[in-house]
Design a protein around this motif. Structure first.
Motif, PDB file in Angstrom:
ATOM      1  N   ARG A 101      41.944  48.028  36.834  1.00 52.20           N
ATOM      2  CA  ARG A 101      42.680  48.496  35.650  1.00 52.20           C
ATOM      3  C   ARG A 101      43.987  49.168  36.059  1.00 52.20           C
ATOM      4  NH1 ARG A 101      41.381  50.072  30.323  1.00 52.20           N
ATOM      5  NH2 ARG A 101      42.368  51.995  29.587  1.00 52.20           N
ATOM      6  N   ALA A 102      43.913  50.054  37.053  1.00 57.28           N
ATOM      7  CA  ALA A 102      45.106  50.779  37.491  1.00 57.28           C
ATOM      8  C   ALA A 102      46.120  49.847  38.134  1.00 57.28           C
ATOM      9  CB  ALA A 102      44.713  51.892  38.467  1.00 57.28           C
ATOM     10  N   LEU A 103      45.641  48.897  38.934  1.00 55.50           N
ATOM     11  CA  LEU A 103      46.548  47.955  39.587  1.00 55.50           C
ATOM     12  C   LEU A 103      47.317  47.149  38.551  1.00 55.50           C
ATOM     13  CD1 LEU A 103      47.652  46.418  42.032  1.00 55.50           C
ATOM     14  CD2 LEU A 103      45.615  44.953  41.934  1.00 55.50           C
ATOM     15  N   ALA A 104      46.629  46.632  37.552  1.00 57.26           N
ATOM     16  CA  ALA A 104      47.293  45.829  36.524  1.00 57.26           C
ATOM     17  C   ALA A 104      48.309  46.665  35.747  1.00 57.26           C
ATOM     18  CB  ALA A 104      46.262  45.240  35.567  1.00 57.26           C
ATOM     19  N   ARG A 112      41.358  48.907  45.744  1.00 55.92           N
ATOM     20  CA  ARG A 112      42.705  48.605  45.251  1.00 55.92           C
ATOM     21  C   ARG A 112      43.610  48.103  46.370  1.00 55.92           C
ATOM     22  NH1 ARG A 112      46.710  52.053  41.278  1.00 55.92           N
ATOM     23  NH2 ARG A 112      48.603  50.895  41.797  1.00 55.92           N
ATOM     24  N   GLU A 113      43.488  48.690  47.548  1.00 59.87           N
ATOM     25  CA  GLU A 113      44.342  48.278  48.661  1.00 59.87           C
ATOM     26  C   GLU A 113      44.122  46.800  48.996  1.00 59.87           C
ATOM     27  OE1 GLU A 113      45.363  49.500  53.310  1.00 59.87           O
ATOM     28  OE2 GLU A 113      43.824  50.594  52.177  1.00 59.87           O
ATOM     29  N   ALA A 114      42.877  46.377  48.980  1.00 61.71           N
ATOM     30  CA  ALA A 114      42.576  44.974  49.280  1.00 61.71           C
ATOM     31  C   ALA A 114      43.181  44.061  48.217  1.00 61.71           C
ATOM     32  CB  ALA A 114      41.072  44.772  49.362  1.00 61.71           C
ATOM     33  N   LEU A 115      43.052  44.443  46.950  1.00 56.73           N
ATOM     34  CA  LEU A 115      43.614  43.631  45.880  1.00 56.73           C
ATOM     35  C   LEU A 115      45.136  43.596  45.970  1.00 56.73           C
ATOM     36  CD1 LEU A 115      41.347  44.774  42.915  1.00 56.73           C
ATOM     37  CD2 LEU A 115      41.301  42.547  44.059  1.00 56.73           C
ATOM     38  N   GLU A 116      45.750  44.732  46.286  1.00 63.13           N
ATOM     39  CA  GLU A 116      47.204  44.769  46.435  1.00 63.13           C
ATOM     40  C   GLU A 116      47.668  43.856  47.568  1.00 63.13           C
ATOM     41  OE1 GLU A 116      47.959  48.930  46.960  1.00 63.13           O
ATOM     42  OE2 GLU A 116      48.432  49.240  44.839  1.00 63.13           O
ATOM     43  N   THR A 117      46.890  43.812  48.649  1.00 63.85           N
ATOM     44  CA  THR A 117      47.230  42.940  49.772  1.00 63.85           C
ATOM     45  C   THR A 117      47.220  41.482  49.345  1.00 63.85           C
ATOM     46  OG1 THR A 117      46.324  44.504  51.380  1.00 63.85           O
ATOM     47  CG2 THR A 117      46.553  42.211  52.085  1.00 63.85           C
ATOM     48  N   LEU A 118      46.223  41.108  48.549  1.00 65.90           N
ATOM     49  CA  LEU A 118      46.149  39.726  48.092  1.00 65.90           C
ATOM     50  C   LEU A 118      47.267  39.407  47.110  1.00 65.90           C
ATOM     51  CD1 LEU A 118      42.314  39.181  47.643  1.00 65.90           C
ATOM     52  CD2 LEU A 118      43.741  38.822  49.646  1.00 65.90           C
ATOM     53  N   VAL A 136      42.485  36.834  28.333  1.00 70.53           N
ATOM     54  CA  VAL A 136      43.675  37.199  29.086  1.00 70.53           C
ATOM     55  C   VAL A 136      44.083  38.625  28.744  1.00 70.53           C
ATOM     56  CG1 VAL A 136      46.093  36.663  29.545  1.00 70.53           C
ATOM     57  CG2 VAL A 136      44.453  34.812  29.138  1.00 70.53           C
ATOM     58  N   THR A 137      44.263  39.444  29.772  1.00 69.96           N
ATOM     59  CA  THR A 137      44.725  40.814  29.594  1.00 69.96           C
ATOM     60  C   THR A 137      45.876  41.053  30.580  1.00 69.96           C
ATOM     61  OG1 THR A 137      43.224  41.802  31.227  1.00 69.96           O
ATOM     62  CG2 THR A 137      42.379  41.518  28.993  1.00 69.96           C
ATOM     63  N   GLY A 138      46.278  42.314  30.700  1.00 74.47           N
ATOM     64  CA  GLY A 138      47.411  42.608  31.568  1.00 74.47           C
ATOM     65  C   GLY A 138      48.677  42.015  30.981  1.00 74.47           C
ATOM     66  N   ASN A 139      49.511  41.424  31.835  1.00 72.76           N
ATOM     67  CA  ASN A 139      50.741  40.779  31.395  1.00 72.76           C
ATOM     68  C   ASN A 139      50.500  39.276  31.312  1.00 72.76           C
ATOM     69  OD1 ASN A 139      53.245  39.645  31.065  1.00 72.76           O
ATOM     70  ND2 ASN A 139      54.249  40.809  32.669  1.00 72.76           N
ATOM     71  N   ARG A 192      48.733  38.931  35.530  1.00 73.56           N
ATOM     72  CA  ARG A 192      47.933  38.401  34.427  1.00 73.56           C
ATOM     73  C   ARG A 192      46.477  38.470  34.850  1.00 73.56           C
ATOM     74  NH1 ARG A 192      47.512  32.215  32.280  1.00 73.56           N
ATOM     75  NH2 ARG A 192      47.512  31.884  34.533  1.00 73.56           N
ATOM     76  N   VAL A 193      45.673  39.197  34.091  1.00 75.95           N
ATOM     77  CA  VAL A 193      44.255  39.359  34.388  1.00 75.95           C
ATOM     78  C   VAL A 193      43.459  38.500  33.415  1.00 75.95           C
ATOM     79  CG1 VAL A 193      42.337  40.982  34.609  1.00 75.95           C
ATOM     80  CG2 VAL A 193      44.666  41.716  35.191  1.00 75.95           C
ATOM     81  N   ILE A 194      42.522  37.730  33.946  1.00 73.79           N
ATOM     82  CA  ILE A 194      41.661  36.905  33.099  1.00 73.79           C
ATOM     83  C   ILE A 194      40.219  37.338  33.313  1.00 73.79           C
ATOM     84  CG2 ILE A 194      40.869  34.587  32.545  1.00 73.79           C
ATOM     85  CD1 ILE A 194      43.524  33.519  33.462  1.00 73.79           C
ATOM     86  N   HIS A 195      39.615  37.866  32.266  1.00 71.22           N
ATOM     87  CA  HIS A 195      38.227  38.310  32.318  1.00 71.22           C
ATOM     88  C   HIS A 195      37.298  37.148  31.998  1.00 71.22           C
ATOM     89  CE1 HIS A 195      39.511  42.724  31.363  1.00 71.22           C
ATOM     90  NE2 HIS A 195      39.625  42.415  32.633  1.00 71.22           N
ATOM     91  N   LYS A 196      36.386  36.868  32.913  1.00 76.44           N
ATOM     92  CA  LYS A 196      35.359  35.846  32.709  1.00 76.44           C
ATOM     93  C   LYS A 196      34.024  36.559  32.515  1.00 76.44           C
ATOM     94  CE  LYS A 196      37.843  32.019  33.858  1.00 76.44           C
ATOM     95  NZ  LYS A 196      37.884  30.705  33.187  1.00 76.44           N
ATOM     96  N   HIS A 197      33.551  36.612  31.287  1.00 75.85           N
ATOM     97  CA  HIS A 197      32.300  37.296  30.976  1.00 75.85           C
ATOM     98  C   HIS A 197      31.120  36.452  31.430  1.00 75.85           C
ATOM     99  CE1 HIS A 197      35.252  39.105  28.211  1.00 75.85           C
ATOM    100  NE2 HIS A 197      34.540  40.192  28.351  1.00 75.85           N
ATOM    101  N   TRP A 198      30.397  36.973  32.396  1.00 77.70           N
ATOM    102  CA  TRP A 198      29.259  36.246  32.974  1.00 77.70           C
ATOM    103  C   TRP A 198      28.038  37.161  32.943  1.00 77.70           C
ATOM    104  CZ3 TRP A 198      28.320  35.080  38.819  1.00 77.70           C
ATOM    105  CH2 TRP A 198      27.302  34.132  38.943  1.00 77.70           C
ATOM    106  N   PRO A 199      27.368  37.285  31.787  1.00 75.99           N
ATOM    107  CA  PRO A 199      26.252  38.220  31.638  1.00 75.99           C
ATOM    108  C   PRO A 199      24.977  37.689  32.282  1.00 75.99           C
ATOM    109  CG  PRO A 199      26.601  37.037  29.582  1.00 75.99           C
ATOM    110  CD  PRO A 199      27.700  36.605  30.514  1.00 75.99           C
ATOM    111  N   ILE A 200      24.643  38.232  33.436  1.00 75.00           N
ATOM    112  CA  ILE A 200      23.501  37.730  34.206  1.00 75.00           C
ATOM    113  C   ILE A 200      22.385  38.765  34.360  1.00 75.00           C
ATOM    114  CG2 ILE A 200      24.861  36.042  35.477  1.00 75.00           C
ATOM    115  CD1 ILE A 200      25.026  38.009  37.795  1.00 75.00           C
ATOM    116  N   PHE A 201      22.559  39.936  33.720  1.00 75.78           N
ATOM    117  CA  PHE A 201      21.575  41.011  33.879  1.00 75.78           C
ATOM    118  C   PHE A 201      20.716  41.218  32.637  1.00 75.78           C
ATOM    119  CE2 PHE A 201      24.479  41.986  37.311  1.00 75.78           C
ATOM    120  CZ  PHE A 201      23.654  42.474  38.313  1.00 75.78           C
ATOM    121  N   GLY A 202      20.582  40.200  31.801  1.00 71.54           N
ATOM    122  CA  GLY A 202      19.656  40.324  30.685  1.00 71.54           C
ATOM    123  C   GLY A 202      20.313  40.388  29.322  1.00 71.54           C
TER     124      GLY A 202
END
Length: 229
Positions: A92-95, A212-218, A63-66, A102-112
């Motif tokens: 990052r800027a939007l948060a 960012r505009e799309a995320l702000e809309t959501l 959990v990051t952000g607020n 509230r930002v939740i990072h889900k680490h999904w390492p799929i590139f090796g």
């Protein structure tokens, strides 16, 4: 515009963005239920429902952000994913500018292996405090080109990670690390995800690289209650 019309318009925008911003080369196989803007995600194998709220509470993310924010944004990502890197500054800027997400990072390492190493160091940074995690996450997300384990460690150390402590934590908490990464992979499999990044904003589901505009809309839609059917 009526609330119903606004929901329909926002849903159409969300789906259009999902179609437009998918990185070339990924073969997405999203069903109607998963792709619609305001719905739940169903595991057809065992009929258990994964709602965005449930995904935010699984304990697999950081959990990051607020932490008390009124809108939750969940991101599934890989530090080596070029689209994840491209959208990182906007997320990052939007948060930071909004202050109530509230930002939740889900680490999904799929590139090796290097992606796995980066995800593990990020989890270790989380145990050294939110400021260390944020700095390490930003440093890893702004690396360019193909990752190497040495390069990942160097960038994390420069961002303030205590590598000795991190290495010790990754040994002592190996079961926790494995459970977190496996948990995220399991969630992704249940949702039928085929690549990164994927965003959940409230109850909106958006694969690909929104700006960012799309995320702000959501975010605005969530605050208006328009992310519900």
């Amino acid at each position: 515009m009526t609330p119903r019309a606004r929901r329909a318009a926002l849903a159409a925008t969300c789906l259009l963005l999902a179609a437009v911003v998918l990185p070339l080369g990924w073969a997405w196989t999203l069903g109607t239920e998963s792709a619609r803007a305001a719905g739940v995600i169903v595991d057809e194998r065992d009929k258990q429902v994964l709602t965005p709220r449930a995904l935010a509470k699984t304990g697999t993310g950081v959990v990051t952000g607020n932490p008390q924010g009124d809108v939750t944004l969940v991101e599934y990502f890989d530090y080596q994913c070029p689209v994840c890197r491209r959208v990182h500054p906007d997320v990052r800027a939007l948060a930071a500018d909004d202050g109530n997400i509230r930002v939740i990072h889900k680490h999904w390492p799929i590139f090796g292996d290097a992606s796995v190493a980066a995800a593990k160091l990020a989890l270790a940074a989380h145990w050294q405090g939110p400021e260390v995690y944020d700095a390490v996450h930003h440093a890893l997300m702004t690396l360019s080109g193909r990752l190497t384990e040495d390069g990942v460690r160097e960038a994390a150390a420069e961002a303030g990670l205590d590598l000795d402590r991190a290495d010790a934590d990754l040994v002592g908490r190996a079961d926790d690390v494995a459970a977190r990464l496996q948990g995220v992979a399991s969630e992704a499999a249940q949702m039928g995800l085929r690549g990164t990044p994927v965003f959940l904003v409230g109850s909106y589901f958006l694969p690909g690289g929104p700006d960012r505009e799309a995320l702000e809309t959501l975010v605005e839609g969530v605050r208006k209650g328009e992310d519900r059917l």
